[in-house]
Each structure stands twice: as C-alpha cells, then as structure tokens.
Design an enzyme around this catalytic site. Structure first.
Site, PDB file in Angstrom:
ATOM      1  N   LYS A 111      -0.728  16.833   5.432  1.00 40.86           N
ATOM      2  CA  LYS A 111      -1.005  17.356   4.184  1.00 40.86           C
ATOM      3  C   LYS A 111      -1.773  18.754   4.280  1.00 40.86           C
ATOM      4  O   LYS A 111      -1.675  19.667   3.547  1.00 40.86           O
ATOM      5  CB  LYS A 111      -2.542  16.588   3.666  1.00 40.86           C
ATOM      6  N   LYS A 194       8.251  10.179   2.071  1.00 44.78           N
ATOM      7  CA  LYS A 194       7.567   9.056   1.292  1.00 44.78           C
ATOM      8  C   LYS A 194       7.442   9.493  -0.295  1.00 44.78           C
ATOM      9  O   LYS A 194       7.308  10.760  -0.748  1.00 44.78           O
ATOM     10  CB  LYS A 194       6.269   9.023   1.779  1.00 44.78           C
ATOM     11  N   LYS A 197       2.505  10.739  -5.545  1.00 39.29           N
ATOM     12  CA  LYS A 197       2.121  11.115  -6.522  1.00 39.29           C
ATOM     13  C   LYS A 197       1.830  12.603  -6.597  1.00 39.29           C
ATOM     14  O   LYS A 197       1.560  13.336  -7.703  1.00 39.29           O
ATOM     15  CB  LYS A 197       0.708  10.364  -7.234  1.00 39.29           C
TER      16      LYS A 197
HETATM   17  P1  TYM Z   1      -3.069   6.360  -1.689  1.00 38.72           P
HETATM   18  O1  TYM Z   1      -3.829   6.692  -2.909  1.00 38.72           O
HETATM   19  O2  TYM Z   1      -2.147   7.759  -1.222  1.00 38.72           O
HETATM   20  O3  TYM Z   1      -2.149   5.216  -2.125  1.00 38.72           O
HETATM   21  C1  TYM Z   1      -2.692   3.880  -2.450  1.00 38.72           C
HETATM   22  C2  TYM Z   1      -1.958   2.797  -1.921  1.00 38.72           C
HETATM   23  O4  TYM Z   1      -0.372   3.001  -2.197  1.00 38.72           O
HETATM   24  C3  TYM Z   1       0.233   2.925  -1.106  1.00 38.72           C
HETATM   25  N1  TYM Z   1       1.355   3.994  -1.135  1.00 38.72           N
HETATM   26  C4  TYM Z   1       2.769   3.417  -1.011  1.00 38.72           C
HETATM   27  N2  TYM Z   1       3.037   2.337  -0.708  1.00 38.72           N
HETATM   28  C5  TYM Z   1       4.437   2.264  -0.428  1.00 38.72           C
HETATM   29  N3  TYM Z   1       5.351   3.393  -0.503  1.00 38.72           N
HETATM   30  C6  TYM Z   1       4.840   4.544  -1.022  1.00 38.72           C
HETATM   31  N4  TYM Z   1       5.775   5.500  -1.181  1.00 38.72           N
HETATM   32  C7  TYM Z   1       3.347   4.680  -1.148  1.00 38.72           C
HETATM   33  N5  TYM Z   1       2.558   5.611  -1.468  1.00 38.72           N
HETATM   34  C8  TYM Z   1       1.307   5.134  -1.499  1.00 38.72           C
HETATM   35  C9  TYM Z   1      -0.661   3.380   0.162  1.00 38.72           C
HETATM   36  O5  TYM Z   1      -0.401   3.126   1.442  1.00 38.72           O
HETATM   37  C10 TYM Z   1      -2.073   2.901  -0.377  1.00 38.72           C
HETATM   38  O6  TYM Z   1      -2.146   1.610   0.056  1.00 38.72           O
HETATM   39  N6  TYM Z   1      -6.195   6.769   1.944  1.00 38.72           N
HETATM   40  C11 TYM Z   1      -5.916   5.913   0.834  1.00 38.72           C
HETATM   41  C12 TYM Z   1      -6.951   5.425  -0.117  1.00 38.72           C
HETATM   42  C13 TYM Z   1      -8.159   4.713   0.455  1.00 38.72           C
HETATM   43  C14 TYM Z   1      -8.203   3.500   1.126  1.00 38.72           C
HETATM   44  C15 TYM Z   1      -9.478   3.243   1.327  1.00 38.72           C
HETATM   45  C16 TYM Z   1      -7.256   2.586   1.328  1.00 38.72           C
HETATM   46  C17 TYM Z   1      -9.354   5.169   0.735  1.00 38.72           C
HETATM   47  N7  TYM Z   1     -10.075   4.510   1.210  1.00 38.72           N
HETATM   48  C18 TYM Z   1      -9.802   2.307   2.209  1.00 38.72           C
HETATM   49  C19 TYM Z   1      -7.589   1.222   2.007  1.00 38.72           C
HETATM   50  C20 TYM Z   1      -8.727   0.876   2.368  1.00 38.72           C
HETATM   51  C21 TYM Z   1      -4.813   6.514   0.051  1.00 38.72           C
HETATM   52  O7  TYM Z   1      -4.841   7.880   0.208  1.00 38.72           O
HETATM   53  O8  TYM Z   1      -4.204   5.835  -0.675  1.00 38.72           O
END
Ligand code: TYM
Length: 335
Positions: A111, A194, A197
C-alpha cells in the site's frame, strides 16, 4: 458459543472478492456463533478519504452487509469509530508490537508503494488497530480472505507478548477462518493481482452494485489465455486468469475447482464466461436491489448502527478497562 469478529473497510464499493472471500462466510457463521461485524472507518483513513465520500461509503457498506444477510438483531453490526475502546486498546498495542514485526507486513509495503516516506503513520500501525479490534472483544474466530492471514498472525503475536509481559493469560489465541475456493479472488485484468476496491481500474473488479450489463461487459473483457479450459485442476496451476474464473464459478455454486472443470473442461472461454455472467447476475442482482432499499431509509440504518455500537461498547469497555488496569493505569474511567 465462540465469539466471532470481522471487519471491512468502507473505502469503496465492496467487490466480489470481499463477498466471496469474507461477507458470505460471515453470514454462514451467524448460525452457530456470536458475531460482531464492524465497518472499519478508522482503518479507512490510513489513506486519504474525502470526508463526504467516507460518510456515504460507511453507510453504503453497512447497507450492503445487511443486504447480504448480516443479522443486526441476533448479532452486532456497527461502525468502528462509534466504539472508543478500539482506539484505546490500539494505543496499548502500539506499545506492545515491535517495529521489526511491522516491517515484515507485506500489505504495508504494497500500500505504501515506492513513496514510503509519504505514507501516513496510521498505515504503518494499521495491524495494531486490527489486533485491537479483535482482542477488545476476546473474539477467537476471525473470518477473512487469504490476504489478511499475516495480520492475524501479528494479532496473535501481540496477544502473546502482552500476556507474557504482564504475566497474565488475558488475551486468547485467535483462529483465522479462511474458507472456500475463492479465499483470494484476483483482478479480472491481471490474474496475479488481488481484486481490490481501491484498484484504479474499475474493469479489474465486479462491484456488488454493478448492473447486469456492466457485469456482462467486465466478464467478457476479463483477461484469459487462448487455450480451452482444462479438465484437470493441476493444469490450472500456471494459468492464473483461468484459475480465478473457475474459482469464482466454484464459490458461487458452492462446489470446487474440480467439479467446475468436470462440467466445463474442454470448453472455450466464450461459453464459460457467458455461464459465469448468468450466475453472477443471478446472485448479485438481489443484493444490489436490497442495498438500495436499505439506503432509502437512512435514519433507520443509522438506528441499527447506533444500537450496534452500544451493544459492542458494552462488551469491549470492561475488557479494555481490565487491559488498562493490567498495564498499571490508575483507571479513573474514560471521558
Ligand atoms: P478489506 O476491507 O480489505 O476486506 C474485507 C474482507 O474481504 C476480504 N477480501 C478478499 N477476499 C478474497 N479475495 C479478494 N480479492 C479480497 N479482497 C478483500 C479480506 O480478506 C477481508 O476479510 N484489514 C481488513 C479489515 C479489518 C479486519 C479487522 C478484519 C480491520 N479490522 C479485524 C478482520 C478482523 C481489511 O482491510 O479488509
């Protein structure tokens, strides 16, 4: 009953990757777990967010989660900024986690990119806040996509060091729950990247609010190779784009790569893409329609989120207060 926590950033419209890698599994865990689902707006501002857009995206993300089947009556849906305990525990974890640990986080490197000096300090300590999200509730199971695995390992390292340093057995070990054939959905333009969004190219992803024509166009244009689909899973190994589309198909039909290839192996991408488009439209159209309905009653949605934050705070506050006591704070209560 085990407690489950997971979060999603309101940094754009959720994608098919978010849905297949995470949200869909969240909904399934609701049957036999106590769940907290958090829209992590504190995490979102680790990179610049336009304030008006952030507000809108936080509401939209909450609406999408409800439309996908998150149950705010039996479980808890809330915005991270609505519960102060996250930021309070994150500060303690900033002082527990070691710089060496954070330096190993691949997501920060991705990032921050080449202009590392210009990344926010929030982006660097992002995983500490994520650890705080989970540990503030003593949650033990965390459903995520494969890209979050390293962050969850760090959350366990932080818990262990806290327990060790203060001579307690206070924060439990957490178990990542990474499920299904689409735990890592890849970009439609590049099977080695990957689906995200925040990718500048909208053609790289399916958004959960894309209409049928948009989905059809994006799938038609999705990068593939010139060979027909193989009949054997092993032959997908060095064909990342084919593997990705087969994985998406498998997840949407609740099967696996092998079974999709049994039905479609030997086919060219034309007919396969058109079957995949039909499937996507069938699964995603109802989510988009329901999301719009929920968003049309903004004050109703805000009531749901307010109730969620109150119930979440009631769980997190005593846990974080105890962590503060263990650290040695006199503890005159939060203001
Ligand atoms: P974020 O917002 O990037 O994504 C949310 C969830 O979607 C999953 N994900 C994917 N799974 C499969 N293929 C993809 N291309 C893909 N893109 C995203 C992510 O693995 C995630 O589960 N750091 C986290 C948010 C967070 C969090 C937490 C998660 C903050 N605190 C505590 C679990 C527990 C994040 O940026 O997710």
């Amino acid at each position: 009953m085990q407690r489950v926590f997971s979060g999603i950033q309101p940094s754009g419209i959720p994608t098919l990757g978010n849905y297949l890698g995470a949200i869909r599994n969240w909904v399934r865990l609701q049957d036999d777990h106590e769940c907290l689902w958090c829209v992590v707006d504190l995490h979102a501002i680790t990179v610049w967010q336009d304030p008006a857009a952030l507000r809108q995206q936080s509401l939209e993300m909450s609406a999408v989660l409800l439309a996908c089947g998150v149950d705010p009556a039996k479980h808890i849906l809330f915005l991270q900024s609505g519960v102060r305990a996250h930021a309070q525990l994150a500060w303690i974890f900033n002082c527990v986690a070691r710089l060496g640990w954070l330096n190993r986080m691949t997501q920060f490197k991705d990032k921050a990119g080449k202009d590392r000096e210009n990344a926010s300090s929030g982006l660097y300590v992002y995983p500490n806040l994520m650890a705080a999200d989970i540990h503030a509730y003593h949650a033990t199971r965390v459903p995520v996509g494969d890209d979050q695995r390293q962050h969850l390992e760090l959350a366990n390292d932080i818990a262990q060091k806290f327990n060790h340093d203060y001579g307690v057995d206070f924060f439990p070990n957490i178990e990542p729950v990474i499920l299904g054939p689409a735990a890592r959905v890849m970009s439609l333009r590049d099977g080695t990247k990957k689906m995200s969004k925040s990718d500048p190219s909208d053609q790289s992803r399916i958004n959960l609010n894309d209409d049928a024509d948009t989905i059809a166009l994006k799938i038609r244009r999705a990068k593939t190779d010139p060979m027909p689909l193989p009949s054997d899973v092993e032959e997908l190994a060095d064909r990342p784009e084919a593997r990705n589309l087969v994985g998406i198909y498998a997840a949407l039909t609740d099967t696996d790569h092998a079974s999709v290839l049994r039905d479609h192996g030997g086919q060219g991408f034309g007919p396969f893409k058109s079957a995949l488009t039909d499937l996507l439209v069938e699964k995603l159209a109802p989510i988009a329609a329901r999301t719009n309905e929920i968003l049309s009653d903004e004050s109703g949605l805000i009531d749901v989120l307010r109730s969620g934050a109150e119930r979440a705070a009631a769980i997190a506050e005593p846990i974080v207060a105890e962590a503060e006591r263990l650290v040695g704070f006199v503890g005159l209560g939060g203001r």
